[in-house]
Design a protein around this motif. Structure first.
Motif, PDB file in Angstrom:
ATOM      1  N   PHE A 188       0.832  -1.208   0.000  1.00 21.36           N
ATOM      2  CA  PHE A 188       0.000   0.000   0.000  1.00 21.36           C
ATOM      3  C   PHE A 188       0.870   1.263   0.000  1.00 21.36           C
ATOM      4  N   SER A 189       1.965   1.216  -0.746  1.00 17.71           N
ATOM      5  CA  SER A 189       2.853   2.392  -0.756  1.00 17.71           C
ATOM      6  C   SER A 189       2.131   3.604  -1.346  1.00 17.71           C
ATOM      7  N   HIS A 190       1.122   3.368  -2.208  1.00 20.83           N
ATOM      8  CA  HIS A 190       0.341   4.495  -2.751  1.00 20.83           C
ATOM      9  C   HIS A 190      -0.421   5.222  -1.630  1.00 20.83           C
ATOM     10  N   VAL A 191      -0.827   4.483  -0.596  1.00 22.39           N
ATOM     11  CA  VAL A 191      -1.516   5.131   0.540  1.00 22.39           C
ATOM     12  C   VAL A 191      -0.509   5.938   1.362  1.00 22.39           C
ATOM     13  N   HIS A 192       0.701   5.414   1.498  1.00 20.23           N
ATOM     14  CA  HIS A 192       1.745   6.176   2.206  1.00 20.23           C
ATOM     15  C   HIS A 192       2.025   7.496   1.489  1.00 20.23           C
ATOM     16  N   ARG A 193       2.112   7.423   0.151  1.00 17.40           N
ATOM     17  CA  ARG A 193       2.393   8.668  -0.594  1.00 17.40           C
ATOM     18  C   ARG A 193       1.241   9.661  -0.418  1.00 17.40           C
ATOM     19  N   ALA A 194       0.011   9.159  -0.484  1.00 18.55           N
ATOM     20  CA  ALA A 194      -1.159  10.041  -0.290  1.00 18.55           C
ATOM     21  C   ALA A 194      -1.159  10.626   1.116  1.00 18.55           C
ATOM     22  N   THR A 195      -0.782   9.816   2.084  1.00 21.83           N
ATOM     23  CA  THR A 195      -0.731  10.277   3.483  1.00 21.83           C
ATOM     24  C   THR A 195       0.267  11.422   3.626  1.00 21.83           C
ATOM     25  N   GLU A 196       1.453  11.235   3.076  1.00 21.79           N
ATOM     26  CA  GLU A 196       2.484  12.276   3.224  1.00 21.79           C
ATOM     27  C   GLU A 196       2.088  13.559   2.497  1.00 21.79           C
ATOM     28  N   ARG A 197       1.497  13.420   1.314  1.00 24.82           N
ATOM     29  CA  ARG A 197       1.083  14.624   0.570  1.00 24.82           C
ATOM     30  C   ARG A 197      -0.009  15.391   1.324  1.00 24.82           C
ATOM     31  N   THR A 198      -0.997  14.668   1.834  1.00 26.33           N
ATOM     32  CA  THR A 198      -2.109  15.358   2.516  1.00 26.33           C
ATOM     33  C   THR A 198      -1.642  15.965   3.839  1.00 26.33           C
ATOM     34  N   LEU A 199      -0.702  15.299   4.504  1.00 22.89           N
ATOM     35  CA  LEU A 199      -0.160  15.878   5.745  1.00 22.89           C
ATOM     36  C   LEU A 199       0.567  17.183   5.441  1.00 22.89           C
ATOM     37  N   ARG A 200       1.397  17.166   4.394  1.00 22.79           N
ATOM     38  CA  ARG A 200       2.156  18.383   4.049  1.00 22.79           C
ATOM     39  C   ARG A 200       1.208  19.501   3.632  1.00 22.79           C
ATOM     40  N   ALA A 201       0.140  19.153   2.933  1.00 21.62           N
ATOM     41  CA  ALA A 201      -0.831  20.177   2.509  1.00 21.62           C
ATOM     42  C   ALA A 201      -1.569  20.770   3.710  1.00 21.62           C
ATOM     43  N   ASN A 202      -1.472  20.107   4.850  1.00 26.12           N
ATOM     44  CA  ASN A 202      -2.135  20.603   6.060  1.00 26.12           C
ATOM     45  C   ASN A 202      -1.134  21.113   7.088  1.00 26.12           C
ATOM     46  N   GLY A 203       0.050  21.456   6.628  1.00 25.83           N
ATOM     47  CA  GLY A 203       0.985  22.155   7.503  1.00 25.83           C
ATOM     48  C   GLY A 203       1.956  21.285   8.265  1.00 25.83           C
ATOM     49  N   TYR A 204       2.021  20.011   7.959  1.00 27.31           N
ATOM     50  CA  TYR A 204       2.991  19.137   8.640  1.00 27.31           C
ATOM     51  C   TYR A 204       4.278  19.040   7.817  1.00 27.31           C
ATOM     52  N   ARG A 205       5.355  18.778   8.500  1.00 32.61           N
ATOM     53  CA  ARG A 205       6.638  18.477   7.854  1.00 32.61           C
ATOM     54  C   ARG A 205       6.899  16.997   8.071  1.00 32.61           C
ATOM     55  N   THR A 206       6.900  16.215   6.987  1.00 35.41           N
ATOM     56  CA  THR A 206       7.050  14.770   7.157  1.00 35.41           C
ATOM     57  C   THR A 206       8.524  14.403   7.344  1.00 35.41           C
ATOM     58  N   VAL A 207       8.741  13.469   8.251  1.00 36.06           N
ATOM     59  CA  VAL A 207      10.097  13.072   8.655  1.00 36.06           C
ATOM     60  C   VAL A 207      10.258  11.577   8.404  1.00 36.06           C
ATOM     61  N   ASP A 208      11.334  11.187   7.745  1.00 38.41           N
ATOM     62  CA  ASP A 208      11.599   9.755   7.527  1.00 38.41           C
ATOM     63  C   ASP A 208      12.231   9.147   8.775  1.00 38.41           C
TER      64      ASP A 208
END
Ligand code: SF4
Ligand code: SF4
Length: 416
Positions: A188-208
């Motif tokens: 479900f890597s496509h869900v991970h990518r969607a998760t990171e994009r939507t988080l960033r669009a809502n003001g989060y900075r995603t961290v690996d």
């Protein structure tokens, strides 16, 4: 001791109608009340952990915890079931299929190539998917692929939404570390990518966060306690390297497990303040608004995963995510509070009962005119996706963040 959570049970029976196995079998010993009597006998030493009278009915428990929120006495069923299964596993071998699956998920060097093979097999799985046992397993694999629900004509073109700023907030971006898991990362890597994009669009900075792995839920629920503890320690060590970041989870079963780490690792100072850091992606997005996207004129049924609704008691946040999508019409269905029958390895170990439980859910979903079903757990996506396909309904089953992601892409916030 975890059996203490059963002490408040007064045998009132209010939980019976919330138990999927009781609803299908009608057998009191397949109900929460019946299983609590069995577990109390185990705790007292009146029943041996290998006694078939006990194991038969505890094996058939989904661990869905649908019995907990409805209990007026506040019985804590989940930890007691986990303790019972730990004792059973010490006296009786865990089934090979479960041990094999658990070992594969725990070991990245084995898991990675197998997930790659599974992804290559997806096109054939779509072709084989159907009602037979093999067809159902193929349908589960087919459901792991990205699906885009068909919208009306013209909805595929990017269009500006009501809010086209890069982020809602002028505050410094909050760090969010995605829990990648095992099946989610592999299929479900496509869900991970969607998760990171939507988080960033809502003001989060995603961290690996390197060095993380499987959450250990399947291991803990199967009684493989030591493996679950080892996996928990690995994840705690990895995420404690970024103590400032929230741990964002997009798989309900993993989220429930992560929140239980302080109980699993009792006495370990590394889990101090841990549970407060773990949030479901819907909670993180809801806390930020979430920002509205472009219209997506689709009809969706949201099906809450048990480990989100019952174990984590998160009901409103996923609906807030869906409400951020203009023109998305949400329809309720009568079986939403009941498990779909997935429950980790349950569909492998109890295939007939799992399908019987699923059929109630599929019938409820199939009675509405739906474009898409949304649910936030990989097992539920696979189980419901395969069930709908087996019943002849080609309705995509997706994670709620995939719909928000599509809405944001159409709004031009980013390209996806
Ligand atoms: S678990 Fe709760 S609801 Fe169920 S019988 Fe016991 S007290 Fe009643
Ligand atoms: S966990 Fe689910 S299947 Fe097990 S007794 Fe409770 S409601 Fe029934």
């Amino acid at each position: 001791m975890s059996f203490a959570g059963l002490d408040p049970c007064v045998h009132c029976g209010f939980c019976l109608q919330s138990c999927p196995t009781f609803l299908v079998t009608g057998d009191e010993t397949d109900s929460p009340r019946g299983r609590i009597v069995l577990m109390r006998s185990l705790a007292r030493g009146d029943l041996d952990a290998a006694d078939p009278a006990l194991t038969f009915h505890l094996d058939r428990c989904l661990g869905c915890r649908g019995c907990e929120p409805v209990c007026p006495s506040g019985v804590s069923y989940g930890p007691a079931l986990e303790e019972a299964r730990r004792l059973i596993a010490a006296r009786r071998p865990v089934p090979f299929s479960v041990r094999f699956t658990a070992s594969v998920l725990a070991e990245p060097a084995v898991r990675g190539p197998l997930m790659t093979l599974a992804k290559l097999a997806r096109p054939f799985a779509r072709w084989l998917a159907g009602d037979s046992r093999v067809g159902f397993l193929a349908g589960m694999l087919a459901a792991t692929g990205p699906r885009r629900p068909q919208g009306p004509e013209g909805a595929q073109e990017p269009q500006r939404g009501e809010d086209d700023r890069p982020s809602r907030s002028a505050a410094p971006p909050a760090p969010a570390a995605l829990f990648r898991g095992c099946i989610m990362d592999g299929l479900f890597s496509h869900v991970h990518r969607a998760t990171e994009r939507t988080l960033r669009a809502n003001g989060y900075r995603t961290v690996d966060v390197p060095g993380q792995g499987c959450c250990g839920a399947l291991h803990a629920h199967a009684g493989l306690h030591d493996q679950a503890v080892a996996l928990a320690r690995t994840n705690v060590a990895a995420f404690n390297r970024v103590p400032e970041a929230a741990i964002v989870v997009n798989a309900a079963g993993c989220g429930a497990m992560l929140k239980e780490y302080p109980r699993l690792l009792a006495g370990d100072p590394a889990v101090k303040g841990w549970t407060a850091r773990v949030v479901d992606v819907s909670e993180a997005l809801a806390a930020a608004g979430p920002r509205r996207g472009a219209p997506l004129p689709l009809t969706v049924a949201y099906d809450p995963p048990c480990h989100l609704l019952h174990a984590q008691r998160i009901a409103d946040a996923p609906l807030k995510v869906l409400e951020a999508i203009p023109e998305l019409q949400h329809v309720a269905h009568g079986e939403a509070d009941l498990c779909c029958g997935s429950a980790g390895s349950y569909s492998l170990t109890e295939p007939a009962l799992s399908r019987a439980i699923l059929e109630r859910k599929v019938s409820a979903l199939a009675s509405g005119k739906l474009d898409v079903v949304a649910t936030g757990n990989p097992g539920c996506v696979m189980q419901i996706g395969a069930g709908l396909r087996a019943a002849g309904h080609d309705v995509p089953v997706v994670h709620p963040v995939e719909l928000l992601d599509r809405s944001y892409a159409l709004a031009g916030y980013y390209s996806a």
